[in-house]
Design an enzyme around this catalytic site. Sequence first.
Site, PDB file in Angstrom:
ATOM      1  N   ALA A  65       0.834  -1.201   0.000  1.00 13.26           N
ATOM      2  CA  ALA A  65       0.000   0.000   0.000  1.00 13.26           C
ATOM      3  C   ALA A  65       0.866   1.248   0.000  1.00 13.26           C
ATOM      4  CB  ALA A  65      -0.904  -0.001   1.229  1.00 13.26           C
ATOM      5  N   GLY A 109      -0.227  -5.458   0.364  1.00 13.16           N
ATOM      6  CA  GLY A 109      -1.366  -5.509  -0.547  1.00 13.16           C
ATOM      7  C   GLY A 109      -1.011  -6.044  -1.915  1.00 13.16           C
ATOM      8  N   GLU A 112      -1.103  -9.712  -1.504  1.00 10.34           N
ATOM      9  CA  GLU A 112      -2.515 -10.075  -1.396  1.00 10.34           C
ATOM     10  C   GLU A 112      -3.205 -10.031  -2.759  1.00 10.34           C
ATOM     11  OE1 GLU A 112      -3.786  -8.694   3.064  1.00 10.34           O
ATOM     12  OE2 GLU A 112      -3.016  -7.141   1.720  1.00 10.34           O
ATOM     13  N   GLU A 132       3.120  -6.013   7.167  1.00 12.43           N
ATOM     14  CA  GLU A 132       2.279  -5.038   7.859  1.00 12.43           C
ATOM     15  C   GLU A 132       2.569  -4.945   9.353  1.00 12.43           C
ATOM     16  OE1 GLU A 132      -0.194  -6.432   4.283  1.00 12.43           O
ATOM     17  OE2 GLU A 132       1.225  -7.316   5.710  1.00 12.43           O
TER      18      GLU A 132
END
Length: 258
Positions: A65, A109, A112, A132
């Site tokens: 992110a 992300g 993911e 994270e």
Amino acid sequence: MSYETILTERDEHVFIITLNRPDKLNAINATLRDEIVDALSSVRNDPEIRAIIIIGGPKAFAAGADISGFVEATNVDMFRTFGAGNMWDYTANMPQPTIAAISGFALGGGCELAMSCDFRIAAENAKFGQPEINIGVIPGAGGTQRLTRLVGMTKAKELVLLGEQIDAQEAYRIGLVNKIVPVDQLREEAITWAKKLSSKPPIGVMLAKAAINQGADMPIDTAILIERLAFANLFATEDQKEGAKAFVEKRKPDYKGK
């Protein structure tokens, strides 16, 4: 359609999305999330598109992110960002098979997003991780759940709780990726896989994907019932008749997606 953070193209029955924020290592911001959903929406019900590739690189597939947006974000902001219709779930729920072609970093992300795809082909320089925890949070787009289903609880806890990266070879060893190729062969390999998938009966592929995805978390009897219903329903398609006829006639089938 022209986008700010992605490029799109068609190659016969294959739709290709290229992440295009190279100066930011393809960090995922709101614009990129929205544009991927828009691009996928444009082909979701397109019978001509039978497989989808999401590719980034060469330095990063997607390096997580855009953390600058986290500094002032509230819990409500984040719940909405990762709520219904988010990019990751939308990708995972596409009816067509999806391939992540990963070069460089696939972190947070970005990892993911790769896990939201049905297949992951990694370049030799690929790096994976869910870091994270190192900034005081946990994965919020499926990292604790899809990762566990792909590699098992032990390795998922290692990656999520330690927040460390693994290379392509380790990712292959634990079952996170399907294949490793040289960096300069990544796109070609992904297209090869996509065209193989495109040659299969589209409705059969769609129902097989749905049966696998939906059955994975169900009791075995219920899951087999889903499989049996999907199997039986395919006998109402023209493609099933074409496949059986082609087999008997010893020729290549010509599937129409009907």
